[in-house]
Scaffold this motif. Structure first.
Motif, mmCIF file in Angstrom:
data_model
loop_
_atom_site.group_PDB
_atom_site.id
_atom_site.type_symbol
_atom_site.label_atom_id
_atom_site.label_comp_id
_atom_site.label_asym_id
_atom_site.label_seq_id
_atom_site.Cartn_x
_atom_site.Cartn_y
_atom_site.Cartn_z
ATOM 1 N N MET A 1 9.379 0.511 -8.582
ATOM 2 C CA MET A 1 8.587 1.225 -7.643
ATOM 3 C C MET A 1 8.885 2.497 -7.972
ATOM 4 S SD MET A 1 9.214 0.982 -3.430
ATOM 5 C CE MET A 1 8.496 2.183 -2.302
ATOM 6 N N ASN A 2 7.659 3.286 -7.774
ATOM 7 C CA ASN A 2 7.837 4.821 -7.937
ATOM 8 C C ASN A 2 8.271 5.470 -6.734
ATOM 9 O OD1 ASN A 2 7.146 7.642 -8.343
ATOM 10 N ND2 ASN A 2 4.914 7.315 -8.534
ATOM 11 N N PRO A 3 9.659 6.235 -6.997
ATOM 12 C CA PRO A 3 10.287 6.995 -5.651
ATOM 13 C C PRO A 3 9.357 7.883 -5.098
ATOM 14 C CG PRO A 3 11.156 7.536 -7.759
ATOM 15 C CD PRO A 3 10.125 6.696 -8.235
ATOM 16 N N SER A 4 8.552 8.485 -5.852
ATOM 17 C CA SER A 4 7.629 9.356 -5.250
ATOM 18 C C SER A 4 6.402 8.936 -4.359
ATOM 19 C CB SER A 4 7.029 10.273 -6.198
ATOM 20 O OG SER A 4 6.306 9.722 -7.200
ATOM 21 N N ALA A 5 6.268 7.653 -4.603
ATOM 22 C CA ALA A 5 4.935 7.083 -3.768
ATOM 23 C C ALA A 5 5.355 6.896 -2.244
ATOM 24 C CB ALA A 5 4.790 5.544 -4.399
ATOM 25 N N PRO A 6 4.363 6.984 -1.563
ATOM 26 C CA PRO A 6 4.504 7.005 -0.051
ATOM 27 C C PRO A 6 4.876 5.600 0.465
ATOM 28 C CG PRO A 6 2.273 6.964 -0.600
ATOM 29 C CD PRO A 6 2.930 7.334 -1.834
ATOM 30 N N LEU A 7 5.891 5.530 1.450
ATOM 31 C CA LEU A 7 6.144 4.176 1.746
ATOM 32 C C LEU A 7 5.244 3.429 2.693
ATOM 33 C CD1 LEU A 7 9.790 5.330 3.393
ATOM 34 C CD2 LEU A 7 9.403 4.152 1.352
ATOM 35 N N PRO A 8 5.225 2.224 2.820
ATOM 36 C CA PRO A 8 4.072 1.376 3.194
ATOM 37 C C PRO A 8 3.371 2.063 4.606
ATOM 38 C CG PRO A 8 5.235 -0.169 2.107
ATOM 39 C CD PRO A 8 6.393 1.246 2.130
ATOM 40 N N GLN A 9 4.773 2.505 5.528
ATOM 41 C CA GLN A 9 4.156 2.808 6.710
ATOM 42 C C GLN A 9 3.593 4.235 6.642
ATOM 43 O OE1 GLN A 9 7.870 3.202 9.375
ATOM 44 N NE2 GLN A 9 6.585 3.810 11.132
ATOM 45 N N ALA A 10 4.071 4.973 5.969
ATOM 46 C CA ALA A 10 3.386 6.312 5.675
ATOM 47 C C ALA A 10 1.949 5.979 5.176
ATOM 48 C CB ALA A 10 4.159 7.213 4.719
ATOM 49 N N ARG A 11 1.533 5.172 4.404
ATOM 50 C CA ARG A 11 0.394 4.834 3.956
ATOM 51 C C ARG A 11 -0.359 4.174 4.870
ATOM 52 N NH1 ARG A 11 3.217 2.807 -0.911
ATOM 53 N NH2 ARG A 11 2.775 0.430 0.146
ATOM 54 N N SER A 12 0.066 3.487 5.654
ATOM 55 C CA SER A 12 -0.800 2.952 6.688
ATOM 56 C C SER A 12 -1.090 4.215 7.942
ATOM 57 C CB SER A 12 0.135 1.817 7.627
ATOM 58 O OG SER A 12 -0.504 1.360 8.667
ATOM 59 N N GLU A 13 -0.049 5.215 8.093
ATOM 60 C CA GLU A 13 -0.568 6.180 9.079
ATOM 61 C C GLU A 13 -1.610 6.967 8.532
ATOM 62 O OE1 GLU A 13 3.386 7.744 10.111
ATOM 63 O OE2 GLU A 13 3.978 6.420 11.256
ATOM 64 N N ARG A 14 -1.407 7.306 7.093
ATOM 65 C CA ARG A 14 -2.233 8.176 6.637
ATOM 66 C C ARG A 14 -3.700 7.614 6.629
ATOM 67 N NH1 ARG A 14 -3.786 12.934 6.315
ATOM 68 N NH2 ARG A 14 -4.653 13.632 4.200
ATOM 69 N N ARG A 15 -3.735 6.184 6.524
ATOM 70 C CA ARG A 15 -5.059 5.442 6.482
ATOM 71 C C ARG A 15 -5.721 5.358 7.797
ATOM 72 N NH1 ARG A 15 -6.598 1.288 3.016
ATOM 73 N NH2 ARG A 15 -8.308 -0.105 3.979
ATOM 74 N N ARG A 16 -4.870 5.373 8.810
ATOM 75 C CA ARG A 16 -5.304 5.326 10.432
ATOM 76 C C ARG A 16 -5.971 6.840 10.545
ATOM 77 N NH1 ARG A 16 -1.057 2.068 11.472
ATOM 78 N NH2 ARG A 16 0.276 3.765 12.095
ATOM 79 N N THR A 17 -5.281 7.708 10.062
ATOM 80 C CA THR A 17 -5.658 9.206 10.116
ATOM 81 C C THR A 17 -6.816 9.556 9.558
ATOM 82 O OG1 THR A 17 -3.443 9.904 10.392
ATOM 83 C CG2 THR A 17 -5.194 11.582 9.824
ATOM 84 N N LEU A 18 -6.996 8.954 8.314
ATOM 85 C CA LEU A 18 -8.408 9.026 7.531
ATOM 86 C C LEU A 18 -9.427 8.243 8.342
ATOM 87 C CD1 LEU A 18 -7.090 8.470 4.101
ATOM 88 C CD2 LEU A 18 -8.024 10.617 4.810
ATOM 89 N N VAL A 19 -9.472 7.124 8.819
ATOM 90 C CA VAL A 19 -10.180 6.441 9.659
ATOM 91 C C VAL A 19 -10.972 7.321 10.930
ATOM 92 C CG1 VAL A 19 -10.809 4.409 11.105
ATOM 93 C CG2 VAL A 19 -9.612 4.358 8.707
ATOM 94 N N THR A 20 -9.754 7.867 11.526
ATOM 95 C CA THR A 20 -10.053 8.589 12.691
ATOM 96 C C THR A 20 -11.039 9.757 12.458
ATOM 97 O OG1 THR A 20 -8.097 7.844 13.717
ATOM 98 C CG2 THR A 20 -8.980 9.789 14.674
ATOM 99 N N LEU A 21 -10.408 10.767 11.380
ATOM 100 C CA LEU A 21 -11.161 11.686 10.976
ATOM 101 C C LEU A 21 -12.878 11.427 10.642
ATOM 102 C CD1 LEU A 21 -8.428 13.693 9.054
ATOM 103 C CD2 LEU A 21 -9.548 14.226 11.194
ATOM 104 N N ALA A 22 -12.885 10.282 9.668
ATOM 105 C CA ALA A 22 -14.169 9.831 9.400
ATOM 106 C C ALA A 22 -15.064 9.288 10.711
ATOM 107 C CB ALA A 22 -14.023 8.595 8.169
ATOM 108 N N ALA A 23 -14.473 8.794 11.573
ATOM 109 C CA ALA A 23 -15.144 8.336 12.600
ATOM 110 C C ALA A 23 -15.647 9.390 13.228
ATOM 111 C CB ALA A 23 -14.342 7.451 13.587
ATOM 112 N N GLN A 24 -15.039 10.250 13.592
ATOM 113 C CA GLN A 24 -15.554 11.641 14.221
ATOM 114 C C GLN A 24 -16.638 12.224 13.574
ATOM 115 O OE1 GLN A 24 -11.735 13.847 14.549
ATOM 116 N NE2 GLN A 24 -11.084 12.880 16.274
#
Length: 214
Positions: A1-24
């Motif tokens: 596993m790449n230690p610099s890769a974002p954790l699953p929870q962080a990826r999920s939160e980032r994904r939700r943020t992107l969806v929210t911004l795109a929705a607007q």
């Protein structure tokens, strides 16, 4: 596993943020007029970075609408399954629908604006399926209310549902939670009009739709 890769929870939160911004952006500019670059700019990332989260712009609107519709239908099912009586159940459905104007404002606007375009895409057949299930749930409750004598016998269940749906949906164009009415106050206004208008003259009104003593 790449230690610099974002954790699953962080990826999920980032994904939700992107969806929210795109929705607007979809709600303000339209889905087809919004570019991937504009979504990336709003998120403060390079366009290519979006593809680490989504395969396409289409997959973003897919996630936005599937999450909204899935959550809404799940809540409607729960309300109907309680069997509280047609009037109380309808009040519950109306309350959820109006609260969604605040919680899912962008998703509702996008769905209203883009439904005809999305209907041409095989990926979004679930949108019509979801709308059909919502109609079935509401019509079931209205029909039970007519049969039980809680609602006027001359009401057509489908027409009544569509009138209620459209009356609530159009509010996304003018209702703002920071305005004169809160979500709770708007819900009370809707319920007063709907319950008094639908009730049989001799049917006892529940507290939410009660006619105040004069």
């Amino acid at each position: 596993m790449n230690p610099s890769a974002p954790l699953p929870q962080a990826r999920s939160e980032r994904r939700r943020t992107l969806v929210t911004l795109a929705a607007q952006l979809f709600a303000e500019k339209g889905y087809q007029a919004t570019t991937v670059r504009e979504i990336a700019d709003a998120a403060g990332v390079l366009s290519g970075s979006l593809y680490h989260h989504f395969e396409s712009k289409e997959s973003i609107i897919d996630e936005l609408l599937s999450d909204y519709l899935g959550g809404l239908i799940g809540t409607y099912r729960e309300i109907v399954s309680v069997h509280s009586g047609p009037r109380e159940t309808l009040e519950g459905l109306v309350g959820v629908a109006i609260r969604s104007l605040q919680q899912h404002r962008a998703a509702i606007t996008v769905l209203q604006n883009e439904r005809h375009h999305l209907a041409q895409l095989p990926r979004f057949t679930y949108v019509q399926d979801s709308e059909n299930e919502v109609q079935d749930l509401w019509v079931q409750v209205i029909t039970e209310g007519i049969k039980s004598g809680a609602f006027r016998s001359r009401l057509d269940p489908k027409v009544t549902y569509r009138l209620i749906r459209d009356a609530i949906w159009v509010a996304v164009r003018w209702f703002h939670p920071s305005g004169e009415l809160s979500v709770e106050e708007l819900t009370e206004q809707y319920l007063t009009v709907l319950m008094e208008g639908m009730a049989e003259p001799n049917a006892a009104l529940s507290p939410a739709g009660a006619i105040p003593e004069r």
